[in-house]
Design an enzyme around this catalytic site. Structure first.
Site, PDB file in Angstrom:
ATOM      1  N   ASP A 184       0.869  -1.180   0.000  1.00 24.24           N
ATOM      2  CA  ASP A 184       0.000   0.000   0.000  1.00 24.24           C
ATOM      3  C   ASP A 184       0.895   1.216   0.000  1.00 24.24           C
ATOM      4  OD1 ASP A 184      -2.374  -1.334   0.201  1.00 24.24           O
ATOM      5  OD2 ASP A 184      -2.309  -1.415   2.383  1.00 24.24           O
ATOM      6  N   ASP A 219      -4.645  -3.330   5.133  1.00 26.34           N
ATOM      7  CA  ASP A 219      -5.067  -2.857   6.453  1.00 26.34           C
ATOM      8  C   ASP A 219      -6.572  -3.000   6.660  1.00 26.34           C
ATOM      9  OD1 ASP A 219      -5.640  -0.849   4.628  1.00 26.34           O
ATOM     10  OD2 ASP A 219      -4.286   0.622   5.498  1.00 26.34           O
ATOM     11  N   ASP A 244      -9.353  -5.797   2.595  1.00 24.06           N
ATOM     12  CA  ASP A 244      -8.061  -6.279   2.110  1.00 24.06           C
ATOM     13  C   ASP A 244      -7.807  -7.736   2.503  1.00 24.06           C
ATOM     14  OD1 ASP A 244      -7.367  -3.874   1.005  1.00 24.06           O
ATOM     15  OD2 ASP A 244      -6.259  -3.162   2.749  1.00 24.06           O
TER      16      ASP A 244
HETATM   17  P1  ATP Z   1      -3.403   2.863   0.172  1.00 24.50           P
HETATM   18  O1  ATP Z   1      -4.071   1.654  -0.377  1.00 24.50           O
HETATM   19  O2  ATP Z   1      -2.085   3.178  -0.386  1.00 24.50           O
HETATM   20  O3  ATP Z   1      -3.437   2.942   1.657  1.00 24.50           O
HETATM   21  P2  ATP Z   1      -5.228   4.968   0.127  1.00 24.50           P
HETATM   22  O4  ATP Z   1      -5.134   4.999   1.585  1.00 24.50           O
HETATM   23  O5  ATP Z   1      -5.056   6.218  -0.604  1.00 24.50           O
HETATM   24  O6  ATP Z   1      -4.231   3.995  -0.494  1.00 24.50           O
HETATM   25  P3  ATP Z   1      -7.941   4.406   0.435  1.00 24.50           P
HETATM   26  O7  ATP Z   1      -7.796   4.628   1.875  1.00 24.50           O
HETATM   27  O8  ATP Z   1      -8.691   3.232  -0.067  1.00 24.50           O
HETATM   28  O9  ATP Z   1      -6.583   4.292  -0.277  1.00 24.50           O
HETATM   29  O10 ATP Z   1      -8.539   5.737  -0.185  1.00 24.50           O
HETATM   30  C1  ATP Z   1      -8.970   5.803  -1.506  1.00 24.50           C
HETATM   31  C2  ATP Z   1      -9.411   7.208  -1.823  1.00 24.50           C
HETATM   32  O11 ATP Z   1     -10.534   7.541  -1.023  1.00 24.50           O
HETATM   33  C3  ATP Z   1      -8.365   8.253  -1.487  1.00 24.50           C
HETATM   34  O12 ATP Z   1      -7.539   8.509  -2.576  1.00 24.50           O
HETATM   35  C4  ATP Z   1      -9.198   9.476  -1.165  1.00 24.50           C
HETATM   36  O13 ATP Z   1      -9.517  10.182  -2.320  1.00 24.50           O
HETATM   37  C5  ATP Z   1     -10.464   8.872  -0.588  1.00 24.50           C
HETATM   38  N1  ATP Z   1     -10.429   8.895   0.872  1.00 24.50           N
HETATM   39  C6  ATP Z   1      -9.463   8.441   1.679  1.00 24.50           C
HETATM   40  N2  ATP Z   1      -9.775   8.611   2.970  1.00 24.50           N
HETATM   41  C7  ATP Z   1     -10.989   9.182   2.991  1.00 24.50           C
HETATM   42  C8  ATP Z   1     -11.872   9.588   4.035  1.00 24.50           C
HETATM   43  N3  ATP Z   1     -11.571   9.439   5.310  1.00 24.50           N
HETATM   44  N4  ATP Z   1     -13.044  10.156   3.683  1.00 24.50           N
HETATM   45  C9  ATP Z   1     -13.372  10.300   2.395  1.00 24.50           C
HETATM   46  N5  ATP Z   1     -12.597   9.932   1.379  1.00 24.50           N
HETATM   47  C10 ATP Z   1     -11.412   9.380   1.649  1.00 24.50           C
END
Ligand code: ATP
Length: 913
Positions: free
Chosen positions: A329, A645, A649
């Site tokens: 990730d 996480d 997943d």
């Molecule tokens: P990784 O898999 O590398 O951890 P990530 O954390 O960016 O990637 P997600 O947490 O699935 O992946 O988030 C995907 C998308 O959702 C983000 O790019 C963001 O645009 C949106 N996002 C992340 N956190 C929030 C939140 N708390 N509330 C609303 N939208 C969110």
């Protein structure tokens, strides 16, 4: 407090019964009282094997039993000294075996405690993570998707909570939970929709509960038979070595039988031959092998713990060494997960935000957030309300208007860092959620989920209800119909949409993570389901920086040298992912190696399989895509490590060869599906674990090489001597002694040898590879033969030049011991000789060899031991022959390797120019 029908009481009555404030939790003093009264929140499991039985277990080996019987017979026949010594040696051997096995068991136990579950609890008004075992009735626990419920609870807050209760009810379909009291006291457990039970899993939503029962008082405790126990799994290598052990026993028995038969046929006394044969069998059978393998694995695992990698399944230790692809990730693993809003796009302006970290101090250039008319003000307000994180100062939650000028920032956040960054940005403009909530009240929430990539809340003000939404810009913009400008709400034209997406791209290219903010007033009577996220009003974009971890960049270089492909998988935007990947060195030069979730959806599994080896970055993917990636890589015969996480997943983590969960941000479900947990959520830790994994395998090869070549040497000495009609070169008691001084301590010390310097410059090992591959079998046979022949030559020389059998045997006896004590240093490396490995680098080995040398000298020079071991003191020239024959091969091979490796280095330097 115990046997109550909590489901029929209103939740306020339940918290009253437990004398706890639902917003603050219990006080620590009360917790301590209750811990004493109710005990730990643990299910009682079966106890480990008692040490006495572990010790007695050392004698159950068949050949040891035969030897014991033979010893008793020899004692009865009058050979009392012999009998006592053999007994003593067997006991010392058993003690060594016991230490090895007991240590192995203890290390495995401590492993289990490292992976013990934790829970989020509210105590004294502060939220913290504690071991689930320390929970007491009355504690308020906070739960969200992916958490395993740590005790029996009565829900007091439930936002879209769904729980999978199959561990208890067998029903795998998730059930909805709510807080309202039920009417019927006799409602069956499966239908008690306001109760949560220990061991069941929250698969959706967010909520809180008050604990009504812990430990053996829980429903799970009552049905104790259903406890899921941690299995002691054997690794594939352990299984293969068990098999090997069986073959070796068989071969040893046949050879020893031959030795006895040939000896007797040649006229040696049966009893003497029999005792020698059985002793040889005891010496030749590497009975310590499984225990040393376990100790090597366990010690390696402890070394990994020191480097913040916690192994949950032992076989992973081996698989780690074979990893060819590490899929990681981005957020938090490759980056620091300490976000700061740097740019805000609102009402056609790009506004810069200054400030450091989570300190709510900074300025806005290009807009005025204090003006309520400015859409920037609304954007920050929505960002603060559509938010579940809290800002903390020195660990204490902060909800007010004071600012810090402290140099070393005491500011932190609790909860999701992305949301924390938004809170900080709002606070910089004096906008605090808690102040806003004096006028509006939250009445609904659709939690964030990686698949939906958005989150919404519903607030009720004086006159109306409003939905506040935030999420991935591409997703949110699709749901927007209007835009908020300083002139009011206007419809978004296609051109405006494109401008907004360009602003998004501009931020993403700078490696910023961008979130869109939107809102909408709800109509009278409108239902609060997913439809509130339609026809939204776009308010702004927030771009936040999440700096890459410096250690991750270095670890990626190490991966490349070690023949491992690093792959980044992220839910973030393609351009953000690309910028971060370039910075870390995952992508080099071009952007061909990127695939988005949308592109992936378009192609079949076969097509993905064809392209998978060329892709290094997956952007805007969902957890479901991760599973496809793992499968495609596995089809390509790759050994895949995959991090995760969130609860979604878990399937990909389970499917991967090495499933890795995040220790800090990971959910219980993902941790349980994983083979390894990263205590610090850091990519570099995975690479460190791979290094240790390779090291452990190397060490196992080291002592297998040592043990088997030495044992072969011992067997050959005896076998060849009887074959060519020589007298017995070693007596039974001497053979047992050789076994004790060489197989015991030195082999154990090799098992904990350090990691070779060049271990991460080699390609990964093939998973199905035999332990003897890459020339190990050849090395064992050649060296074993050298030891056997060398000992025989010294024996014969001793017979002719030493003048008597006593001296000849002492010389053979010492040659055998010292050959092995020299050889142990050869085994430290497969590519470098004794002059390159650093003879003193492993203090255990130096201590073991010194002890063994002193032990050998004492049986030769101490008169009482001379009598028992039938030895004679040796002269200098005799020592010269012994040490020459014993140490010659190591020195010659060492010199040859020195020259060869120096030559290789020179050619590689010349070649590299
Ligand atoms: P990784 O898999 O590398 O951890 P990530 O954390 O960016 O990637 P997600 O947490 O699935 O992946 O988030 C995907 C998308 O959702 C983000 O790019 C963001 O645009 C949106 N996002 C992340 N956190 C929030 C939140 N708390 N509330 C609303 N939208 C969110």
């Amino acid at each position: 407090m115990r046997q109550q029908a909590w489901h029929v009481l209103p939740w306020l009555d339940v918290v009253k019964a437990f004398e706890v404030h639902p917003g603050k939790g219990l006080g620590l003093k009360e917790v301590n009282h209750r811990l004493i009264e109710f005990g730990k929140n643990r299910l009682e499991t079966k106890k480990g094997t008692h040490p006495v039985f572990v010790f007695l277990g050392q004698f159950k080996d068949f050949m040891v039993l035969v030897l014991l019987a033979a010893t008793i017979v020899s004692g009865l026949l009058g050979e009392i000294a012999d009998a006592i010594t053999i007994m003593a040696i067997l006991i010392v051997n058993a003690v060594l075996g016991f230490i090895q096995e007991y240590r192995a068991e203890k290390s495995i136990d401590s492993l289990k405690s490292l992976t013990a579950p934790e829970a989020r609890v509210l105590r004294d008004g502060i939220e913290s993570r504690i071991p689930a075992a320390d929970l007491v009735p009355g504690d308020i626990v906070l739960l969200e998707a992916g958490d395993r419920i740590p005790a029996d609870i009565r829900w007091i807050q439930a936002v879209n909570i769904e729980v999978e209760e199959s561990a208890l009810t067998g029903e795998s379909h998730p059930v909805n939970k709510m807080v309202s009291a039920l009417a019927d006291e006799l409602t069956p457990m499966a239908d008690r929709s306001n109760m949560g039970y220990m061991g069941t899993v929250v698969v959706n939503g967010r909520g809180a509960g008050v604990i009504v029962a812990t430990g053996m008082d829980t429903e799970m405790g009552i049905i104790a038979g259903m406890i899921q126990s941690v299995e002691d799994e054997e690794t594939p290598l352990q299984k293969r070595l068990d098999q090997l052990g069986k073959y070796l026993v068989l071969i040893s028995l046949i050879v020893c039988g031959l030795v006895v038969a040939t000896g007797v046929w040649r006229g040696e006394g049966f009893y003497k031959m029999f005792l020698a044969g059985v002793s040889l069998a005891v010496a030749a059978i590497p009975e310590g092998l499984p225990a040393i393998v376990t100790v090597a694995l366990a010690i390696g695992v402890q070394r990994m713990v020191k480097r913040k990698a916690i192994v949950r399944k032992l076989p992973a230790v081996e698989t780690l060494g074979c990893a060819t692809v590490i899929c990681s990730d981005k957020t938090g693993t490759l980056t620091q997960n300490e976000m700061t809003v740097r740019q805000i796009y609102s009402d056609r302006r790009m506004i810069a935000v200054t400030g450091q970290g989570y300190d709510p101090k900074g300025e806005f250039h290009g807009g005025d957030p204090m003006k309520t008319k400015d859409p920037l003000n609304e954007a920050l307000k929505v960002a603060a309300l559509c938010n579940n994180s809290t800002l903390t100062k020195k660990g204490v939650q902060v909800a007010g208007l004071f600012r810090s000028s402290n140099k070393e920032s005491p500011w932190g956040i609790e909860g999701d860092p992305t949301e924390g960054a938004l809170l900080v940005a709002a606070a910089k403009a004096g906008i605090w959620r808690e102040t806003l909530e004096r006028k509006e009240e939250r009445i609904g929430e659709i939690p964030f989920d990686s698949d939906r990539k958005r989150m919404s809340v519903v607030y009720k003000g004086k006159h109306e209800r409003k939905a506040y939404v935030k999420g991935a810009p591409d997703v949110i913009l699709r749901l927007c119909k209007n835009e908020l400008t300083s002139e009011g709400i206007v419809e978004i034209s296609d051109i405006r949409r494109r401008t907004i997406m360009r602003a998004n791209d501009e931020m993403a290219r700078k490696a910023l993570r961008v979130l869109a903010i939107a809102e909408r007033s709800l109509r009278e009577g409108e239902k609060q389901d997913e439809r509130i996220e339609e026809n939204l009003v776009f308010v702004g974009l927030m771009g936040m920086i999440d700096p890459p971890r410096a250690s991750a960049g270095k670890a990626i270089q190490v991966c490349r040298r070690a023949g491992i492909k690093p792959v980044m998988i992220t839910g973030d935007h393609r351009l953000t992912a690309e910028a971060v990947a370039q910075e870390l060195g995952i992508l080099r030069g071009n952007s061909h190696g990127i695939m988005t979730g949308a592109e992936m959806e378009q192609i079949s599994d076969e097509e993905l399989e064809k392209r998978v080896m060329n892709i290094s970055v997956y952007a805007r993917v969902t957890p479901k895509d991760k599973l496809r990636i793992v499968r495609a890589l596995k089809k390509k015969k790759q050994v895949v490590a995959m991090t995760g996480d969130g609860v979604n997943d878990a399937p990909a983590v389970k499917e991967a060869d090495i499933g890795i969960a995040m220790g800090k941000t990971g959910t219980d479900v993902t941790k349980e599906a994983s083979a390894m947990v990263l205590a610090d959520d850091n990519f570099a830790t995975i690479v460190a674990a791979v290094e240790e994994g390779r090291g452990i395998y190397d060490n196992i090869r080291k002592f297998i090489r040592y043990l088997l070549s030495c044992n072969l040497g011992e067997v050959l000495t005896m076998f060849l001597a009887t074959l060519v009609g020589l007298p017995l070169p070693l007596l039974a008691i001497q053979i047992l002694w050789v076994n004790l001084v060489t197989d015991g301590l030195p082999a154990m010390a090799l098992g904990v040898d350090g990691v070779d310097k060049d271990i991460m410059s080699r390609p990964p090992r093939a998973p199905g590879e035999s332990i003897f591959s890459r020339g190990l079998a050849r090395k064992i046979v050649i060296r074993g033969t050298m030891i056997g022949l060398g000992t025989l030559i010294v024996f014969v020389t001793g017979m002719f030049l030493g003048g008597n059998m006593l001296t000849a045997r002492t010389m053979a006896f010492s040659t055998l011991v010292f050959s092995q004590l020299f050889h142990v240093f050869d085994c430290k490396s497969e590519s470098r000789g004794i002059f390159e490995v650093g003879l003193f680098s492993n203090p255990y080995l130096v201590a073991a060899v010194t002890t063994s040398t002193l032990m050998q000298l004492s049986v030769i020079y101490l008169p009482p031991l001379q009598a028992i071991f039938k030895t004679a003191p040796l002269q200098l020239w005799q020592w010269g022959i012994i040490l020459g024959v014993a140490g010659g091969p190591s020195i010659l091979i060492g010199l040859w390797r020195l020259v060869k490796n120096a030559g290789n280095r020179r050619t590689s330097v010349v070649g590299g120019k």
